[in-house]
Design a protein around this motif. Structure first.
Motif, PDB file in Angstrom:
ATOM      1  N   ALA A  82       0.835  -1.213   0.000  1.00 56.39           N
ATOM      2  CA  ALA A  82       0.000   0.000   0.000  1.00 56.39           C
ATOM      3  C   ALA A  82       0.865   1.256   0.000  1.00 56.39           C
ATOM      4  O   ALA A  82       0.568   2.231  -0.702  1.00 56.39           O
ATOM      5  N   SER A  83       1.949   1.245   0.766  1.00 57.19           N
ATOM      6  CA  SER A  83       2.852   2.400   0.819  1.00 57.19           C
ATOM      7  C   SER A  83       3.530   2.636  -0.525  1.00 57.19           C
ATOM      8  O   SER A  83       3.643   3.781  -0.983  1.00 57.19           O
ATOM      9  N   LEU A 139       1.043   4.180  -2.889  1.00 60.01           N
ATOM     10  CA  LEU A 139       0.837   5.586  -2.556  1.00 60.01           C
ATOM     11  C   LEU A 139       1.930   6.456  -3.181  1.00 60.01           C
ATOM     12  O   LEU A 139       1.650   7.476  -3.821  1.00 60.01           O
ATOM     13  N   TYR A 193      -5.253   7.125   1.162  1.00 58.49           N
ATOM     14  CA  TYR A 193      -4.487   6.112   1.904  1.00 58.49           C
ATOM     15  C   TYR A 193      -4.956   6.060   3.364  1.00 58.49           C
ATOM     16  O   TYR A 193      -5.202   4.987   3.918  1.00 58.49           O
ATOM     17  N   CYS A 246      -5.372   0.151  -1.511  1.00 56.22           N
ATOM     18  CA  CYS A 246      -5.138   0.381  -0.077  1.00 56.22           C
ATOM     19  C   CYS A 246      -6.223  -0.261   0.775  1.00 56.22           C
ATOM     20  O   CYS A 246      -5.943  -0.808   1.850  1.00 56.22           O
TER      21      CYS A 246
END
Length: 714
Positions: free
Chosen positions: A261-262, A265, A290, A347
């Motif tokens: 997810a990071s 982003l 996010y 996310c």
């Protein structure tokens, strides 16, 4: 004796329980206030400090990526600190240690870096920026980053149920409010210095609030801790997952899913900023999505529905691949919207799964530390490993393809639309289809991007590519053309935005007719096309922030080698270099740093215009290249010129594909009544209308908002 509602005397246990509940309710307000204020400050400081240092590094999107890496690493450090404090210290020791840390953090305020920290151009940008951030905001941010898990751990001394995890959703709600309020409430109204001062004052308030909560730990005893574990009636609450059931695979998922997810982003933020502009709103929007995914997934399990989320995510991914089928006027905004939907879906899936696997509250701080480790790992991958290992932005298609494959498998593994139930055997049967979905777009992208590419270099400032075209060799930065050299025998002819019929071309020829020699300053080298105008008696000062641009201009282009003029090269940000040249007086100063969509806004402020005026010789002329796909900069330059007491004209040049010139927009600025405006070649140049000046923004170093010049619709 007290009475119950029925009129019968209340038992001592009822009275005691009511008192405990009332006290617990009051303490919950302090816990919630600490969580909300801490989360607000954590995510309010990120755009503030990023905007403080953005001008010093050329306005590149890598500034935001590096800042995100810094904050993710410190977030992991804060969560790890909370885990160590909870694991090895009793409540009294926890309170004492954290009170000392709060006091030390308050002593390093305020957070705005002074001018002494301005880079000279010789530093390694990533390391220098990380050191600057650590010196100014490191300790306060470290303290703030530990707030969520630490306060939840302290609350578990009173309440050991799964309700403690809902404070994580509350924390992310505070963070989301901070992010959304910045571009709409704080940035347009408050100067950067005022924002920094206000943040510092709010941190002091936070220190008092959390200090009160920490002092309350002095009353925690071993008996009260055991009571929290068993509950007031002796019943032990059931955690989400028993501690003994947390396998190594689940713990690996606690790191891997937040890491993915990071990464998404950061790569999506980079892509959107490169295609539009480095605008705080375009940092804030992806980060807000996010954070919203954390709120949805951790507030209550009923909000997480993987099958419909996966379906919408796959639809957004399909639209991204088919963006070229849309009309050109809406391609940009459609693509940006699809990327945002895809990011939110990815996310939600990552954080929904990691929330589904959360442990009991006795492992709370370990769980959060591993989640933050995943986020930090994503930052390291995008901000450090990818620039070191790749010479292009291949991480975007790779991770988009990975998300496509995983979303595809999750969609078919989830058995129903309304519940989180999986049939992993069904997903296993489709694994080869997922592999094809992942590999096909990567191979296609690799083939297309390498077509006719001679060389590619990547560093802190982005990706530069040298490409062959039928007419000559081009320098491309992202999606922006930065110059072309035609093949022999026309290699010394000016091309692209700098042809003889361009605004800067007309100005140079007019000035050369008036002066036997010129001193010309150029901010933004490109591949050196403007040096084709040089005469033996002329002198060029070439200012470039990106060392890779200088290397490529020397290696693959011959403009500077063929130029008979004297040349001095200066490495560093254009404005900082000019500030370090107090004795320089230019007959012509050219600002050519705005054709890219990630523009350095600090070069177009009232203060910068005053600097340029002091660097012009008597009778000197300033030209500003404002050709831009998505930003309308000409009214801004007109307004800045008027504010500085200068006269400005805009000249649009018509391109000619047969000789390699392109459409260009140049602003010509000089003292009122300057002879340059009487040149016959500039007869087509236009002045600003009254409406343009009335509606045009006037940027300063403390107030410059790129949204005011953003042009999404073409």
């Amino acid at each position: 004796m007290s009475k119950s509602i029925s009129g019968q005397p209340s038992s001592p246990s009822q009275t005691e329980t009511a008192g405990v509940d009332s006290a617990h309710g009051r303490s919950m307000i302090w816990f919630a206030a600490t969580i909300l204020l801490g989360a607000f400050l954590v995510f309010q400081v990120q755009p503030i400090i990023s905007k403080c240092v953005l001008p010093w590094f050329g306005g590149t999107p890598a500034v935001w990526t590096t800042c995100m890496l810094f904050f993710q690493l410190l977030l992991f450090g804060g969560y790890l600190y909370a885990h160590v404090l909870r694991t090895f210290c009793n409540p009294f020791a926890q309170a004492v240690i954290h009170l000392l840390l709060l006091s030390a953090a308050a002593l390093v305020l305020p957070i705005e870096p002074s001018d002494a920290w301005k880079p000279t151009g010789s530093e390694t940008p990533t390391l220098y920026l990380l050191w600057m951030l650590a010196s100014h905001v490191g300790l306060p941010y470290f303290v703030l980053s530990s707030t969520g898990p630490l306060v939840q751990a302290w609350l578990s001394f009173h309440d050991n149920s799964e309700r403690v995890y809902r404070l994580y959703a509350l924390s992310n709600a505070g963070s989301l409010f901070a992010l959304l309020s910045y571009p709409f409430l704080f940035e347009p109204v408050l100067s950067v210095s005022t924002q920094s001062s206000m943040w510092s004052l709010l941190f002091c308030l936070f220190a008092l609030v959390q200090g009160y909560v920490a002092i309350s730990l002095f009353r925690i005893t071993d008996d009260s801790t055991r009571a929290a574990i068993t509950g007031p009636t002796g019943d032990s609450p059931t955690p989400a997952i028993a501690s003994t059931s947390v396998s190594a695979n689940i713990q690996a998922a606690w790191i891997a899913l937040p890491a993915l997810a990071s990464v998404m982003l950061l790569v999506v933020t980079n892509h959107v900023c490169q295609d539009i502009a480095v605008v705080p709103f375009l940092w804030v929007l992806p980060l807000s999505l996010y954070l919203a995914s954390f709120i949805v997934c951790f507030d209550s399990p009923q909000w997480y529905r993987p099958k419909p989320i996966a379906a919408v995510t796959l639809a957004a991914l399909a639209l991204i691949q088919g963006k070229t089928l849309l009309p050109g006027s809406i391609q940009l905004i459609a693509e940006a919207c699809c990327y945002m939907v895809m990011l939110f879906g990815a996310c939600l899936l990552c954080h929904g799964e990691v929330a589904r696997l959360k442990p009991g509250t006795d492992r709370l701080t370990q769980y959060y530390a591993m989640l933050s480790a995943g986020g930090a790992l994503g930052g390291v991958i995008v901000a450090i490993l990818c620039p070191l290992l790749l010479n292009n932005h291949a991480e975007l298609p790779f991770f988009v393809a990975l998300v496509t494959a995983l979303t595809f498998l999750l969609f078919f593994a989830c058995k129903t639309w309304n519940r989180t139930e999986y049939d992993w055997a069904a997903a296993a049967r489709l694994k080869y289809g997922a592999i094809v979905l992942m590999i096909a777009p990567i191979l296609t992208m690799a083939f297309v991007s390498n077509n006719h590419t001679i060389a590619s270099q990547r560093n802190f400032f982005g990706v530069l590519k040298v490409r062959e075209k039928p007419l000559g060799t081009c320098l491309v930065h992202g999606s922006t053309l930065h110059g072309m050299q035609r093949y022999a025998p026309n290699q010394s002819q000016p091309t692209t935005y700098y042809g003889h019929e361009s605004g800067v071309g007309h100005v140079i020829k007019a000035l050369q007719q008036q002066h036997p020699s010129l001193r010309i300053g150029i901010v933004g080298l490109g591949c050196g096309v403007l040096t084709t105008y040089g005469r033996p008696a002329d002198h060029f000062d070439l200012i470039e922030i990106n060392p890779a641009v200088i290397d490529i201009a020397d290696r693959y282009f011959t403009f500077m080698k063929d130029c008979p003029s004297q040349m001095t090269r200066h490495l560093g940000d254009g404005r900082l270099v000019l500030e370090r040249m107090p004795d320089a007086k230019f007959d012509l100063l050219v600002l050519d740093a705005f054709s890219s969509d990630a523009i350095p806004a600090h070069l177009l402020t009232r203060e910068s215009m005053a600097l340029y005026r002091t660097r012009l010789a008597e009778g000197g002329v300033l030209t500003v290249h404002t050709s831009n796909n998505h930003l309308e900069l000409s009214p801004l330059v007109h307004n800045l010129s008027r504010d500085a007491g200068l006269e400005s004209r805009m000249l649009e040049g018509i391109g000619d594909d047969s000789i390699g010139t392109t459409h260009s927009t140049w602003m010509i600025i000089a003292a009122p009544g300057h002879a340059i405006f009487q040149a016959p070649s500039l007869a087509a140049a236009t002045t600003a209308t009254a409406d343009e000046l009335r509606d045009a923004p006037l940027w300063t170093d403390q107030h410059h908002n790129l949204v005011s010049v953003l042009r999404l619709w073409q």
